[in-house]
Write an enzyme that holds these catalytic residues in place. Structure first.
Site, PDB file in Angstrom:
ATOM      1  N   HIS A 109     -18.105  25.445  27.595  1.00 27.63           N
ATOM      2  CA  HIS A 109     -19.546  25.693  27.443  1.00 27.63           C
ATOM      3  C   HIS A 109     -20.285  24.953  28.538  1.00 27.63           C
ATOM      4  O   HIS A 109     -19.995  23.792  28.836  1.00 27.63           O
ATOM      5  CB  HIS A 109     -20.023  25.230  26.067  1.00 27.63           C
ATOM      6  CG  HIS A 109     -21.285  25.907  25.643  1.00 27.63           C
ATOM      7  ND1 HIS A 109     -21.305  27.034  24.837  1.00 27.63           N
ATOM      8  CD2 HIS A 109     -22.572  25.656  25.944  1.00 27.63           C
ATOM      9  CE1 HIS A 109     -22.544  27.419  24.652  1.00 27.63           C
ATOM     10  NE2 HIS A 109     -23.349  26.604  25.317  1.00 27.63           N
ATOM     11  N   ASP A 167     -29.233  27.119  15.359  1.00 33.73           N
ATOM     12  CA  ASP A 167     -29.258  27.115  16.825  1.00 33.73           C
ATOM     13  C   ASP A 167     -29.813  28.426  17.350  1.00 33.73           C
ATOM     14  O   ASP A 167     -30.540  28.443  18.354  1.00 33.73           O
ATOM     15  CB  ASP A 167     -27.865  26.857  17.413  1.00 33.73           C
ATOM     16  CG  ASP A 167     -27.934  26.721  18.928  1.00 33.73           C
ATOM     17  OD1 ASP A 167     -28.744  25.901  19.396  1.00 33.73           O
ATOM     18  OD2 ASP A 167     -27.235  27.448  19.639  1.00 33.73           O
ATOM     19  N   ARG A 189     -37.061  27.144  21.754  1.00 33.00           N
ATOM     20  CA  ARG A 189     -37.115  26.207  22.898  1.00 33.00           C
ATOM     21  C   ARG A 189     -37.292  26.963  24.208  1.00 33.00           C
ATOM     22  O   ARG A 189     -37.963  26.499  25.124  1.00 33.00           O
ATOM     23  CB  ARG A 189     -35.820  25.374  22.947  1.00 33.00           C
ATOM     24  CG  ARG A 189     -35.729  24.337  21.832  1.00 33.00           C
ATOM     25  CD  ARG A 189     -34.313  23.792  21.713  1.00 33.00           C
ATOM     26  NE  ARG A 189     -33.842  23.209  22.943  1.00 33.00           N
ATOM     27  CZ  ARG A 189     -32.578  23.306  23.397  1.00 33.00           C
ATOM     28  NH1 ARG A 189     -31.665  23.949  22.722  1.00 33.00           N
ATOM     29  NH2 ARG A 189     -32.239  22.743  24.528  1.00 33.00           N
ATOM     30  N   SER A 236     -27.430  21.470  20.287  1.00 35.40           N
ATOM     31  CA  SER A 236     -27.303  22.926  20.376  1.00 35.40           C
ATOM     32  C   SER A 236     -25.877  23.297  20.779  1.00 35.40           C
ATOM     33  O   SER A 236     -25.226  24.141  20.138  1.00 35.40           O
ATOM     34  CB  SER A 236     -28.311  23.441  21.416  1.00 35.40           C
ATOM     35  OG  SER A 236     -27.994  24.743  21.837  1.00 35.40           O
ATOM     36  N   LYS A 243     -22.815  24.437  17.891  1.00 33.17           N
ATOM     37  CA  LYS A 243     -22.105  25.738  17.988  1.00 33.17           C
ATOM     38  C   LYS A 243     -20.599  25.525  18.078  1.00 33.17           C
ATOM     39  O   LYS A 243     -19.822  26.230  17.437  1.00 33.17           O
ATOM     40  CB  LYS A 243     -22.527  26.461  19.282  1.00 33.17           C
ATOM     41  CG  LYS A 243     -23.816  27.245  19.178  1.00 33.17           C
ATOM     42  CD  LYS A 243     -24.001  28.194  20.351  1.00 33.17           C
ATOM     43  CE  LYS A 243     -24.379  27.529  21.654  1.00 33.17           C
ATOM     44  NZ  LYS A 243     -25.708  26.979  21.731  1.00 33.17           N
TER      45      LYS A 243
HETATM   46  N1  URA Z   1     -26.521  25.745  26.262  1.00 36.48           N
HETATM   47  C1  URA Z   1     -26.761  25.719  24.924  1.00 36.48           C
HETATM   48  O1  URA Z   1     -26.056  26.331  24.156  1.00 36.48           O
HETATM   49  N2  URA Z   1     -27.798  25.004  24.484  1.00 36.48           N
HETATM   50  C2  URA Z   1     -28.610  24.303  25.298  1.00 36.48           C
HETATM   51  O2  URA Z   1     -29.529  23.672  24.817  1.00 36.48           O
HETATM   52  C3  URA Z   1     -28.352  24.337  26.687  1.00 36.48           C
HETATM   53  C4  URA Z   1     -27.306  25.074  27.152  1.00 36.48           C
END
Ligand code: URA
Length: 432
Positions: free
Chosen positions: A82, A161, A168, A183, A187
């Site tokens: 990620h 999220d 956001r 966030s 996940k």
């Molecule tokens: N990727 C995400 O999933 N969340 C964030 O806040 C920034 C990048």
């Protein structure tokens, strides 16, 4: 608990209790707390920050806001990567098929565009028919059949999220360390991956502009992952220039396919191989060198491209687009952006480069906005290149010709040209 009191407490710089954080996340996910109060709290967190304990609580609350994947129903070792977000960052579309083609399981939850950065889910939706909103059981079935599936956060998977992310994106509350960490890790913990590799960006196109801040964010997320029993590491990588040449959803998918065909741009391929090698290493597939050789072979043998096509087909998309990327529609309007000065491209303000893509229609101004999947641009000259006045810097694409002027101005203003060549920055700064 009154939401008003929670907002005020954070606004005044106090730490929130675990109960307050959980009540916020639960109430917001259930629709009991309105967007305007959630936005106010995000802004208070943006300004006041959170302790590591608060951030961990927020992460666990995001994880628990929906179902967690039932890992007993998923075969194989679950791995994921990620990114904290960048411009032209399409590595997930390259790395996930590489590692899945090597026998690891990728049950990945990604996001849409966020702030000035693009998102994997929007990119995948540029493939005709591709469905990113699968029911959990369908997601699990596809993962078991093909070894890979990528979905967005949903009403059942990390719903808090999904909602906070969209909020956001349009309330200037993205670049907050606790909000990013919770966030991403919320996940990842909901998907219950075994091995996680984080790509933490640093530089002008990152949410963390300074290396020290990127390091702090990386350490925070790695600590949260380790505490949850995960094998996890983070690469801190350069986002002081876009990655590759394509910026914008369908343009980026085409460039990712080219990388899987073995003809991608050097920086994209190098970073993708580094991330894939880290994942394979965490998954005990050998030394880092052996893992890199495996990842390279997945590309040269065509295995990774075939795996991507299989995933596309399983998720309702047309795999012909993967083997024939020339099928992707191009935007009806285009313009070549020309530099007016000769010299070296010394630096670019990469956040503004990201905004230029949004200005062409590739991103959202409000949560409800539809995006133009063909909008974006192809860079022709990058940091370090020499340009002559009149050379093309980038070619813009959009479905709305009235958007071209602002995007052109933004790109030119964001590009600094000097007589001296700039120093080369590393692509990968460190591994945590
Ligand atoms: N990727 C995400 O999933 N969340 C964030 O806040 C920034 C990048």
């Amino acid at each position: 608990m009154r939401m008003y009191d929670v907002i005020k407490k954070k606004r005044d710089g106090e730490a929130l209790s675990a109960e307050e954080i959980r009540a916020f996340i639960e109430g917001y996910s259930k629709g009991e707390i309105p967007d305007y109060q959630a936005a106010a709290l995000c802004m208070a967190i943006f300004f006041r920050g959170m302790s590591d304990e608060e951030t961990t609580e927020l992460t666990l609350a995001v994880r628990d806001s929906g179902e967690r994947l039932d890992t007993s129903r998923i075969k194989g070792l679950r791995v994921d990567k990620h990114s904290t977000g960048g411009v032209g960052d399409k590595t997930s579309l390259v790395v996930a098929p590489i590692v899945a083609s090597l026998g690891l399981t990728v049950a990945k939850m990604s996001g849409r565009g966020l702030g000035h950065t693009g998102g994997t889910i929007d990119k995948l939706e540029a493939i005709p028919g591709f469905c990113t909103g699968l029911a959990v059981s369908e997601f699990e079935n596809i993962v078991n059949e093909t070894g890979i599936a990528i979905v967005g956060q949903s009403a059942t998977l990390a719903p808090a999220d999904k909602m906070l992310y969209a909020l956001r994106d349009v309330t200037a509350t993205v670049d907050s360390m606790p909000l990013i960490a919770s966030s991403i890790m919320g996940k990842k913990l909901a998907a219950d991956d075994d091995c996680i590799v984080l790509d933490v960006k640093t530089g002008s196109g990152s949410f963390m502009k300074e290396l020290e801040d990127s390091r702090t964010l990386a350490k925070l997320m790695v600590a949260i992952g380790k505490r949850a029993g995960k094998r996890i590491s983070a690469l801190i990588t350069d986002m002081d220039r876009p990655l590759g040449y394509a910026v914008g959803n369908s343009l980026e998918v085409v460039e990712a396919i080219e990388a899987l065909q073995g003809k991608g741009p050097e920086d994209l391929v190098e970073l993708s191989l580094a991330l894939a090698s880290q994942i394979l290493f965490l998954a005990d597939k050998g030394t880092l060198e052996e893992c890199r050789a495996l990842a390279e072979d997945a590309i040269t043998s065509g295995k990774a491209l075939d795996t991507f096509a299989k995933m596309v087909k399983a998720q309702g998309g047309d795999p012909e687009y993967i083997y024939h990327p020339e099928k992707f529609a191009t935007a009806p309007y285009s313009r070549e952006v020309k530099v007016t000065q000769s010299g070296y491209i010394a630096s670019v303000d990469t956040e503004k480069y990201g905004l230029a893509s949004l200005l062409l229609g590739a991103g959202r101004n409000t949560k409800e906005d539809a995006i133009d999947l063909t909008a974006g641009y192809m860079i022709q000259k990058k940091t370090g290149d020499y340009v002559n006045a009149g050379d093309t810097l980038a070619v813009l694409y959009t479905s709305n010709a009235s958007l071209l002027d602002a995007a052109e101005r933004t790109l030119l203003n964001a590009t600094t040209i000097t007589a001296e060549a700039p120093e080369k920055r590393p692509l990968i700064f460190e591994v945590i």
